[in-house]
Motif scaffolding. Sequence first.
Motif, PDB file in Angstrom:
ATOM      1  N   ARG A  78      -1.439   8.630   0.621  1.00  0.00           N
ATOM      2  CA  ARG A  78      -1.472  10.185   1.325  1.00  0.00           C
ATOM      3  C   ARG A  78      -2.002   9.558   2.526  1.00  0.00           C
ATOM      4  O   ARG A  78      -1.431   9.669   3.622  1.00  0.00           O
ATOM      5  CB  ARG A  78      -1.457  11.196   1.036  1.00  0.00           C
ATOM      6  CG  ARG A  78      -1.250  11.479  -0.509  1.00  0.00           C
ATOM      7  CD  ARG A  78      -1.666  13.062  -0.735  1.00  0.00           C
ATOM      8  NE  ARG A  78      -1.826  13.738   0.399  1.00  0.00           N
ATOM      9  CZ  ARG A  78      -2.570  15.203   0.103  1.00  0.00           C
ATOM     10  NH1 ARG A  78      -3.234  15.071  -1.038  1.00  0.00           N
ATOM     11  NH2 ARG A  78      -2.118  16.344   0.756  1.00  0.00           N
ATOM     12  N   SER A  79      -2.653   8.182   2.777  1.00  0.00           N
ATOM     13  CA  SER A  79      -3.207   7.881   3.961  1.00  0.00           C
ATOM     14  C   SER A  79      -1.860   7.038   4.763  1.00  0.00           C
ATOM     15  O   SER A  79      -1.879   6.356   4.420  1.00  0.00           O
ATOM     16  CB  SER A  79      -5.287   7.572   4.370  1.00  0.00           C
ATOM     17  OG  SER A  79      -5.942   8.758   3.156  1.00  0.00           O
ATOM     18  N   ALA A  80      -2.557   7.031   6.305  1.00  0.00           N
ATOM     19  CA  ALA A  80      -1.688   5.878   6.998  1.00  0.00           C
ATOM     20  C   ALA A  80      -2.862   4.917   6.398  1.00  0.00           C
ATOM     21  O   ALA A  80      -4.174   4.509   6.588  1.00  0.00           O
ATOM     22  CB  ALA A  80      -2.057   6.650   8.771  1.00  0.00           C
ATOM     23  N   PHE A  81      -1.662   3.573   6.742  1.00  0.00           N
ATOM     24  CA  PHE A  81      -2.745   3.062   6.240  1.00  0.00           C
ATOM     25  C   PHE A  81      -2.716   1.871   7.410  1.00  0.00           C
ATOM     26  O   PHE A  81      -4.085   1.238   7.310  1.00  0.00           O
ATOM     27  CB  PHE A  81      -0.762   1.475   5.678  1.00  0.00           C
ATOM     28  CG  PHE A  81      -1.300   0.435   5.582  1.00  0.00           C
ATOM     29  CD1 PHE A  81      -0.665  -0.907   6.541  1.00  0.00           C
ATOM     30  CD2 PHE A  81      -1.849  -0.446   4.640  1.00  0.00           C
ATOM     31  CE1 PHE A  81      -0.977  -2.172   6.648  1.00  0.00           C
ATOM     32  CE2 PHE A  81      -2.288  -1.814   4.084  1.00  0.00           C
ATOM     33  CZ  PHE A  81      -1.506  -2.581   5.401  1.00  0.00           C
ATOM     34  N   SER A  82      -2.550   2.590   8.544  1.00  0.00           N
ATOM     35  CA  SER A  82      -2.972   1.693   9.549  1.00  0.00           C
ATOM     36  C   SER A  82      -4.158   2.007  10.111  1.00  0.00           C
ATOM     37  O   SER A  82      -5.047   1.393  10.788  1.00  0.00           O
ATOM     38  CB  SER A  82      -1.821   1.972  10.558  1.00  0.00           C
ATOM     39  OG  SER A  82      -1.612   3.017  11.062  1.00  0.00           O
ATOM     40  N   SER A  83      -4.592   3.442   9.310  1.00  0.00           N
ATOM     41  CA  SER A  83      -6.356   3.748   9.522  1.00  0.00           C
ATOM     42  C   SER A  83      -7.096   3.129   8.782  1.00  0.00           C
ATOM     43  O   SER A  83      -8.710   3.041   8.775  1.00  0.00           O
ATOM     44  CB  SER A  83      -5.978   5.473   9.431  1.00  0.00           C
ATOM     45  OG  SER A  83      -5.906   5.292   7.694  1.00  0.00           O
ATOM     46  N   ASN A 100       2.488  -3.588   9.829  1.00  0.00           N
ATOM     47  CA  ASN A 100       2.338  -1.774   9.469  1.00  0.00           C
ATOM     48  C   ASN A 100       3.323  -1.498   9.132  1.00  0.00           C
ATOM     49  O   ASN A 100       3.228   0.358   8.988  1.00  0.00           O
ATOM     50  CB  ASN A 100       1.420  -0.933  10.601  1.00  0.00           C
ATOM     51  CG  ASN A 100      -0.106  -1.902  10.594  1.00  0.00           C
ATOM     52  OD1 ASN A 100      -1.082  -2.186   9.476  1.00  0.00           O
ATOM     53  ND2 ASN A 100      -1.706  -1.783  11.813  1.00  0.00           N
ATOM     54  N   ALA A 101       3.878  -1.508   9.751  1.00  0.00           N
ATOM     55  CA  ALA A 101       5.139  -0.638   9.515  1.00  0.00           C
ATOM     56  C   ALA A 101       5.287  -0.445   7.695  1.00  0.00           C
ATOM     57  O   ALA A 101       6.565  -0.114   8.122  1.00  0.00           O
ATOM     58  CB  ALA A 101       6.346  -0.921  10.884  1.00  0.00           C
ATOM     59  N   LYS A 102       5.346  -1.592   7.446  1.00  0.00           N
ATOM     60  CA  LYS A 102       5.512  -2.118   5.755  1.00  0.00           C
ATOM     61  C   LYS A 102       4.533  -2.083   4.862  1.00  0.00           C
ATOM     62  O   LYS A 102       4.602  -1.961   4.211  1.00  0.00           O
ATOM     63  CB  LYS A 102       6.611  -3.304   5.275  1.00  0.00           C
ATOM     64  CG  LYS A 102       7.648  -3.859   6.391  1.00  0.00           C
ATOM     65  CD  LYS A 102       7.752  -5.274   6.027  1.00  0.00           C
ATOM     66  CE  LYS A 102       9.257  -5.404   7.055  1.00  0.00           C
ATOM     67  NZ  LYS A 102       9.486  -6.596   6.726  1.00  0.00           N
ATOM     68  N   ALA A 124       0.754  -1.311  -0.148  1.00  0.00           N
ATOM     69  CA  ALA A 124      -0.064  -0.031  -0.272  1.00  0.00           C
ATOM     70  C   ALA A 124       0.761   1.151   0.140  1.00  0.00           C
ATOM     71  O   ALA A 124       1.522   1.120   0.406  1.00  0.00           O
ATOM     72  CB  ALA A 124      -0.705   0.050   1.067  1.00  0.00           C
ATOM     73  N   SER A 125       0.525   1.968  -0.424  1.00  0.00           N
ATOM     74  CA  SER A 125       1.086   3.803  -0.713  1.00  0.00           C
ATOM     75  C   SER A 125      -0.097   4.462  -0.718  1.00  0.00           C
ATOM     76  O   SER A 125      -1.206   4.531  -1.147  1.00  0.00           O
ATOM     77  CB  SER A 125       2.092   3.421  -1.906  1.00  0.00           C
ATOM     78  OG  SER A 125       1.420   3.616  -3.448  1.00  0.00           O
ATOM     79  N   ALA A 143     -10.064 -10.946   5.866  1.00  0.00           N
ATOM     80  CA  ALA A 143      -9.831  -9.734   5.886  1.00  0.00           C
ATOM     81  C   ALA A 143      -9.269  -9.139   8.342  1.00  0.00           C
ATOM     82  O   ALA A 143      -9.625  -9.970   8.403  1.00  0.00           O
ATOM     83  CB  ALA A 143     -11.100  -8.863   6.361  1.00  0.00           C
ATOM     84  N   ILE A 144      -8.434  -8.154   7.616  1.00  0.00           N
ATOM     85  CA  ILE A 144      -7.784  -8.092   8.852  1.00  0.00           C
ATOM     86  C   ILE A 144      -8.273  -6.515   9.499  1.00  0.00           C
ATOM     87  O   ILE A 144      -8.343  -5.761   8.602  1.00  0.00           O
ATOM     88  CB  ILE A 144      -6.348  -8.702   8.985  1.00  0.00           C
ATOM     89  CG1 ILE A 144      -5.964  -8.454  10.550  1.00  0.00           C
ATOM     90  CG2 ILE A 144      -6.066  -7.702   7.874  1.00  0.00           C
ATOM     91  CD1 ILE A 144      -3.782  -9.141   9.802  1.00  0.00           C
ATOM     92  N   ARG A 145      -8.086  -6.385  10.606  1.00  0.00           N
ATOM     93  CA  ARG A 145      -8.576  -5.806  12.214  1.00  0.00           C
ATOM     94  C   ARG A 145      -7.459  -4.597  11.338  1.00  0.00           C
ATOM     95  O   ARG A 145      -6.124  -5.075  10.907  1.00  0.00           O
ATOM     96  CB  ARG A 145      -8.589  -5.650  13.605  1.00  0.00           C
ATOM     97  CG  ARG A 145     -10.325  -6.044  13.356  1.00  0.00           C
ATOM     98  CD  ARG A 145     -10.449  -5.997  14.711  1.00  0.00           C
ATOM     99  NE  ARG A 145     -10.041  -5.234  15.792  1.00  0.00           N
ATOM    100  CZ  ARG A 145     -10.377  -4.996  16.749  1.00  0.00           C
ATOM    101  NH1 ARG A 145      -9.810  -5.934  17.970  1.00  0.00           N
ATOM    102  NH2 ARG A 145     -10.294  -3.778  17.851  1.00  0.00           N
ATOM    103  N   ARG A 146      -7.762  -3.172  11.336  1.00  0.00           N
ATOM    104  CA  ARG A 146      -6.290  -1.969  11.377  1.00  0.00           C
ATOM    105  C   ARG A 146      -5.354  -2.219  12.098  1.00  0.00           C
ATOM    106  O   ARG A 146      -4.137  -2.584  12.093  1.00  0.00           O
ATOM    107  CB  ARG A 146      -7.027  -0.957  11.765  1.00  0.00           C
ATOM    108  CG  ARG A 146      -7.961  -0.108  11.394  1.00  0.00           C
ATOM    109  CD  ARG A 146      -8.417   1.521  12.021  1.00  0.00           C
ATOM    110  NE  ARG A 146      -9.744   1.958  10.949  1.00  0.00           N
ATOM    111  CZ  ARG A 146     -10.502   1.511  11.342  1.00  0.00           C
ATOM    112  NH1 ARG A 146     -11.075   0.913  12.253  1.00  0.00           N
ATOM    113  NH2 ARG A 146     -11.963   2.495  10.815  1.00  0.00           N
ATOM    114  N   SER A 147      -5.003  -2.900  13.240  1.00  0.00           N
ATOM    115  CA  SER A 147      -4.041  -2.833  14.093  1.00  0.00           C
ATOM    116  C   SER A 147      -3.979  -4.888  14.101  1.00  0.00           C
ATOM    117  O   SER A 147      -2.066  -5.044  14.776  1.00  0.00           O
ATOM    118  CB  SER A 147      -4.820  -2.573  15.787  1.00  0.00           C
ATOM    119  OG  SER A 147      -5.848  -3.955  16.260  1.00  0.00           O
ATOM    120  N   GLY A 148      -4.221  -5.374  13.354  1.00  0.00           N
ATOM    121  CA  GLY A 148      -4.411  -6.909  13.218  1.00  0.00           C
ATOM    122  C   GLY A 148      -4.121  -8.011  14.138  1.00  0.00           C
ATOM    123  O   GLY A 148      -4.222  -9.224  13.995  1.00  0.00           O
ATOM    124  N   GLY A 149      -5.749  -7.573  15.185  1.00  0.00           N
ATOM    125  CA  GLY A 149      -5.748  -8.277  16.173  1.00  0.00           C
ATOM    126  C   GLY A 149      -7.259  -9.091  16.078  1.00  0.00           C
ATOM    127  O   GLY A 149      -6.846 -10.300  16.354  1.00  0.00           O
TER     128      GLY A 149
END
Length: 125
Positions: A27-32, A75-77, A24-25, A51-57
């Motif tokens: 302007r928006s934060a991937f983690s959102s 989310n770091a990558k 993903a690339s 599907a997976i949550r924003r936090s990955g939980g």
Amino acid sequence: QVQLVESGGGLVQAGGSLRLSCAASGRSAFSSYAMGWFRQAPGKEREFVAAIRRSGGSTYYADSVKGRFTISRDNAKNTVTLQMNSLKPEDTAVYYCAAGAGTALTLSLGDTDYWGKGTLVTVSS
């Protein structure tokens, strides 16, 4: 805006494994975003896979892939992956990465905001 690019598709024999990645690339934060995978087989409608949550939980899976596929995210990558094991010929499809501003659950129900262009997975019998 989010741009999604899938990779990792290919030809594999039944019983084999493949690992799909989505980068993903934008302007928006991937983690959102909740992230997910859908697929579309020839002559069929697009269907939800995982599907997976924003936090990955938390994760959600279609019954047809439960126990065989695993979705994860970094989310770091800015990446989400789909590990596919014990593949079957009926898994043959174009696999699409999707991002949704809602929850992983709503994404699994089709509430998506962005799509990748897809990567083809072919499973031979």
